[in-house]
Design a protein around this motif. Sequence first.
Motif, short mmCIF file in Angstrom:
data_model
loop_
_atom_site.label_atom_id
_atom_site.label_comp_id
_atom_site.label_asym_id
_atom_site.label_seq_id
_atom_site.Cartn_x
_atom_site.Cartn_y
_atom_site.Cartn_z
N LYS A 97 63.11 46.22 54.27
CA LYS A 97 63.32 47.67 54.19
C LYS A 97 62.20 48.35 53.41
O LYS A 97 61.55 47.72 52.57
CB LYS A 97 64.67 47.97 53.51
N PRO A 98 61.98 49.65 53.68
CA PRO A 98 61.09 50.42 52.81
C PRO A 98 61.71 50.50 51.42
O PRO A 98 62.93 50.58 51.29
CB PRO A 98 61.04 51.81 53.47
N SER A 99 60.87 50.47 50.38
CA SER A 99 61.43 50.55 49.03
C SER A 99 62.09 51.89 48.77
O SER A 99 63.12 51.95 48.12
CB SER A 99 60.33 50.30 47.98
N VAL B 137 66.99 53.91 57.40
CA VAL B 137 65.86 54.13 58.30
C VAL B 137 64.76 53.13 57.97
O VAL B 137 64.39 52.97 56.81
CB VAL B 137 65.34 55.58 58.18
N GLY B 138 64.26 52.43 58.98
CA GLY B 138 63.20 51.45 58.77
C GLY B 138 63.69 50.12 58.26
O GLY B 138 62.89 49.28 57.84
N GLU C 126 56.73 41.65 61.89
CA GLU C 126 56.93 42.90 62.65
C GLU C 126 57.69 43.94 61.84
O GLU C 126 57.29 45.10 61.76
CB GLU C 126 57.69 42.59 63.95
N TYR C 127 58.79 43.53 61.22
CA TYR C 127 59.63 44.48 60.50
C TYR C 127 58.98 44.94 59.20
O TYR C 127 59.20 46.06 58.74
CB TYR C 127 61.01 43.88 60.23
N LYS D 151 55.50 50.58 49.92
CA LYS D 151 56.02 49.35 49.33
C LYS D 151 57.24 48.91 50.11
O LYS D 151 58.09 49.73 50.47
CB LYS D 151 56.37 49.63 47.86
N ILE D 152 57.34 47.62 50.39
CA ILE D 152 58.51 47.11 51.11
C ILE D 152 59.27 46.13 50.24
O ILE D 152 58.71 45.49 49.35
CB ILE D 152 58.15 46.44 52.45
N LEU D 153 60.56 46.04 50.51
CA LEU D 153 61.46 45.14 49.80
C LEU D 153 62.02 44.15 50.81
O LEU D 153 62.49 44.54 51.88
CB LEU D 153 62.58 45.95 49.15
N VAL D 154 61.97 42.88 50.47
CA VAL D 154 62.55 41.83 51.31
C VAL D 154 63.66 41.16 50.50
O VAL D 154 63.43 40.70 49.38
CB VAL D 154 61.50 40.79 51.74
N GLU D 155 64.86 41.16 51.07
CA GLU D 155 66.03 40.66 50.34
C GLU D 155 66.77 39.59 51.12
O GLU D 155 66.75 39.58 52.36
CB GLU D 155 67.02 41.80 50.07
N GLU D 156 67.44 38.74 50.40
CA GLU D 156 68.39 37.80 50.99
C GLU D 156 69.46 38.60 51.73
O GLU D 156 69.97 39.61 51.23
CB GLU D 156 69.01 36.99 49.86
N ALA D 157 69.81 38.15 52.92
CA ALA D 157 70.89 38.80 53.67
C ALA D 157 72.23 38.24 53.18
O ALA D 157 72.57 37.09 53.44
CB ALA D 157 70.73 38.55 55.17
N ILE D 158 72.95 39.06 52.44
CA ILE D 158 74.25 38.64 51.91
C ILE D 158 75.28 38.69 53.04
O ILE D 158 75.49 39.73 53.67
CB ILE D 158 74.71 39.57 50.76
#
Length: 349
Positions: free
Chosen positions: A174-176, A182-183, A195-196, A206-213
């Motif tokens: 996601k966007p930070s 959105v996004g 891609e994402y 800045k983008i944030l990548v998180e564990e999918a809970i």
Amino acid sequence: MINTYLLCGGPSSEHDISLRSALNISKNLNKDKYKLKIVYVNKKGCFSKAFDFYETDDEFDLVKDCKDNLLESISDFLLDIKDLDKDKLMIIPCIHGTYGEDGTIQGFLDCLDVAYIGNGLLSSSVCMDKVTANDIFEKNKLSQARYLYAKKDSFDDNFIKKCVEYIKFPMIVKPSANGSSVGVNKAENIEDLKEYGKEALKYDEKILVEEAIRGQEVEIAVIGDINPKASRPGAYTTDHVFLDYDAKYFDKSTKEALPYEMDEDDEKRLKDFAIKCYKACDCEGFARVDIFYRDHDFFINEINTFPGFTPSSFFARLCEISFGLNFTEVLDLLIDEGFKRYKKGVLND
């Protein structure tokens, strides 16, 4: 009578949702207590002339012509409020996302030394930037998903490798700093992540990548400052892989659970957890706290400092089922909180 100015629109991707929220607010504000004026802010940030409330069912009727000169358009707004009694002046900055929830409009209103509802500059900017909020949650030992972040120049193969090793698939990208999902996308493999990540960087630097809970996302309405109150939880169920923009606002298959039923002890702990997250980010006035619920455990997702006020939005409806307040009474309470905050402000000492 309290002179009340409702700002709506704005330059973010949530412009249209802001109009829908503003229309709902304008219809429910007590006209015996508040003299309402509306100011439309276009996608370039220019202000319209303040106009009186009138009955309409189309939120796009709130769209008005604005002067092309940004500073001149804002000066018209300043001239409109300059002679008003500040103790009887309230601004409702109903602008979602960038410009409205990132501290921009709050800082502007602070400089004017006028009262407004909701969170101030610091808590708005902290919660809008999800990386900063996550760092604060981590510092306060509040449970959350594993995460990493990158700026445009560091979103490379090395960062992707770190994500795969530390977070593991699936991941949420996601966007930070953006709103209404959105996004935001769910990456199942390295190709998705690349891609994402590029897509998210269209909306923010800045983008944030998180564990999918894997759990149910629930929403809590929180109101207040020193002793905030948390509502019962609400939740959406959807066929989408997560609650994205279309699922929130347009997909007819999205179902509501208001309230979302859970074990009584879990609900009490959930409310306490929501308030801890709210306080950690120095929130005041009100906010919606979004939390993942899984196997009796809670993981903070994010805090929305000016949640939607559309007819379908949860915030006001959660207040009604939890505190026995209709939407008009919720607005009264938020305005009261706004005046309390203003009266203790630095410029007003």
